[in-house]
Design a protein around this motif. Structure first.
Motif, PDB file in Angstrom:
ATOM      1  N   LYS A 142      16.961   1.155  -3.479  1.00 57.15           N
ATOM      2  CA  LYS A 142      17.016   2.608  -3.494  1.00 57.15           C
ATOM      3  C   LYS A 142      16.152   3.209  -4.596  1.00 57.15           C
ATOM      4  O   LYS A 142      15.539   4.250  -4.424  1.00 57.15           O
ATOM      5  N   ARG A 143      16.095   2.552  -5.747  1.00 56.97           N
ATOM      6  CA  ARG A 143      15.312   3.095  -6.861  1.00 56.97           C
ATOM      7  C   ARG A 143      13.812   2.846  -6.704  1.00 56.97           C
ATOM      8  O   ARG A 143      13.021   3.382  -7.467  1.00 56.97           O
TER       9      ARG A 143
ATOM     10  N   ASN B 242       7.007   3.160  -9.424  1.00 58.54           N
ATOM     11  CA  ASN B 242       7.786   2.638  -8.304  1.00 58.54           C
ATOM     12  C   ASN B 242       6.884   2.422  -7.101  1.00 58.54           C
ATOM     13  O   ASN B 242       5.758   2.882  -7.057  1.00 58.54           O
ATOM     14  N   PHE B 243       7.422   1.676  -6.153  1.00 57.41           N
ATOM     15  CA  PHE B 243       6.699   1.407  -4.915  1.00 57.41           C
ATOM     16  C   PHE B 243       6.749   2.639  -4.024  1.00 57.41           C
ATOM     17  O   PHE B 243       7.760   3.331  -3.952  1.00 57.41           O
ATOM     18  N   LYS B 244       5.664   2.916  -3.331  1.00 55.82           N
ATOM     19  CA  LYS B 244       5.616   4.013  -2.351  1.00 55.82           C
ATOM     20  C   LYS B 244       6.114   3.455  -1.021  1.00 55.82           C
ATOM     21  O   LYS B 244       5.352   3.149  -0.127  1.00 55.82           O
ATOM     22  N   TRP B 245       7.420   3.299  -0.936  1.00 48.35           N
ATOM     23  CA  TRP B 245       8.046   2.607   0.189  1.00 48.35           C
ATOM     24  C   TRP B 245       8.386   3.581   1.301  1.00 48.35           C
ATOM     25  O   TRP B 245       9.013   4.610   1.060  1.00 48.35           O
ATOM     26  N   PRO B 246       8.000   3.293   2.553  1.00 50.06           N
ATOM     27  CA  PRO B 246       8.363   4.162   3.680  1.00 50.06           C
ATOM     28  C   PRO B 246       9.890   4.195   3.858  1.00 50.06           C
ATOM     29  O   PRO B 246      10.547   3.172   3.729  1.00 50.06           O
ATOM     30  N   ARG B 247      10.442   5.346   4.160  1.00 47.52           N
ATOM     31  CA  ARG B 247      11.899   5.510   4.180  1.00 47.52           C
ATOM     32  C   ARG B 247      12.504   5.774   5.543  1.00 47.52           C
ATOM     33  O   ARG B 247      13.634   6.214   5.624  1.00 47.52           O
ATOM     34  N   ARG B 248      11.797   5.521   6.630  1.00 47.81           N
ATOM     35  CA  ARG B 248      12.434   5.661   7.946  1.00 47.81           C
ATOM     36  C   ARG B 248      13.531   4.625   8.051  1.00 47.81           C
ATOM     37  O   ARG B 248      13.290   3.441   7.859  1.00 47.81           O
TER      38      ARG B 248
ATOM     39  N   ARG C 282      -1.656  -5.048  -0.112  1.00 41.11           N
ATOM     40  CA  ARG C 282      -2.322  -4.855  -1.410  1.00 41.11           C
ATOM     41  C   ARG C 282      -2.132  -3.421  -1.907  1.00 41.11           C
ATOM     42  O   ARG C 282      -1.874  -3.198  -3.085  1.00 41.11           O
ATOM     43  N   TRP C 283      -2.277  -2.446  -1.002  1.00 43.16           N
ATOM     44  CA  TRP C 283      -2.064  -1.055  -1.402  1.00 43.16           C
ATOM     45  C   TRP C 283      -0.647  -0.859  -1.928  1.00 43.16           C
ATOM     46  O   TRP C 283      -0.439  -0.207  -2.949  1.00 43.16           O
ATOM     47  N   LEU C 284       0.316  -1.416  -1.230  1.00 44.07           N
ATOM     48  CA  LEU C 284       1.713  -1.299  -1.642  1.00 44.07           C
ATOM     49  C   LEU C 284       1.924  -1.893  -3.036  1.00 44.07           C
ATOM     50  O   LEU C 284       2.575  -1.292  -3.894  1.00 44.07           O
ATOM     51  N   MET C 285       1.347  -3.065  -3.290  1.00 44.99           N
ATOM     52  CA  MET C 285       1.494  -3.726  -4.585  1.00 44.99           C
ATOM     53  C   MET C 285       0.768  -2.984  -5.707  1.00 44.99           C
ATOM     54  O   MET C 285       1.105  -3.129  -6.873  1.00 44.99           O
ATOM     55  N   GLU C 286      -0.208  -2.156  -5.344  1.00 46.79           N
ATOM     56  CA  GLU C 286      -0.952  -1.384  -6.332  1.00 46.79           C
ATOM     57  C   GLU C 286      -0.370   0.010  -6.545  1.00 46.79           C
ATOM     58  O   GLU C 286      -0.961   0.828  -7.243  1.00 46.79           O
ATOM     59  N   GLY C 287       0.777   0.287  -5.913  1.00 46.22           N
ATOM     60  CA  GLY C 287       1.426   1.580  -6.099  1.00 46.22           C
ATOM     61  C   GLY C 287       0.946   2.667  -5.162  1.00 46.22           C
ATOM     62  O   GLY C 287       1.210   3.841  -5.392  1.00 46.22           O
ATOM     63  N   LEU C 288       0.250   2.286  -4.112  1.00 45.68           N
ATOM     64  CA  LEU C 288      -0.252   3.253  -3.136  1.00 45.68           C
ATOM     65  C   LEU C 288       0.595   3.221  -1.877  1.00 45.68           C
ATOM     66  O   LEU C 288       1.333   2.276  -1.640  1.00 45.68           O
TER      67      LEU C 288
END
Length: 118
Positions: free
Chosen positions: A50-51, A76-82, A95-101
């Motif tokens: 959640k965080r 924090n991670f830019k995680w999709p929330r659906r 890679r984008w996710l791991m780089e904060g994108l």
């Protein structure tokens, strides 16, 4: 090799929140029962709390599961929330996710499918 994620044929991201108290058995159960995927396949499954500063990755190796855990100290991670959705992502999106994108970059050039001339 312990935790070599480069052998994964596909990467699946679990949208929404995941209880980070879950361990291997709990995450494998989510993959199998909620997403109707095979946790024993050569895939990497990603989960986020959640965080959004903690992420777990689950992958089956030939002799057992590997559970990787990453905690960010800043950001924090830019995680999709659906809610309750899972989808495959590319290595570039990973890679984008791991780089904060975000995994869906609006300015990125998407791969083209071969087409016919004229």
């Amino acid at each position: 090799m312990l935790g070599d994620i480069t052998v994964a044929k596909e990467i699946y991201i679990a949208y929404g929140y995941t209880d980070m108290r879950k361990s291997i058995d709990g995450l494998a159960a989510i993959v199998q029962e909620q997403f109707h995927l095979d946790p024993f396949s050569k895939c990497l499954f990603l989960f986020c709390g959640k965080r959004r500063n903690r992420m777990k990755a689950l992958m089956w190796e030939s002799d057992g599961f590997v559970l990787l855990y990453k905690r960010l100290e800043n950001g924090n991670f830019k995680w999709p929330r659906r809610e309750t959705e899972v989808r495959p992502i590319s290595w570039q999106e990973f890679r984008w996710l791991m780089e904060g994108l975000e995994i869906e970059q609006k300015g990125a050039i998407k791969p083209a499918l071969p087409g016919a001339f004229c």
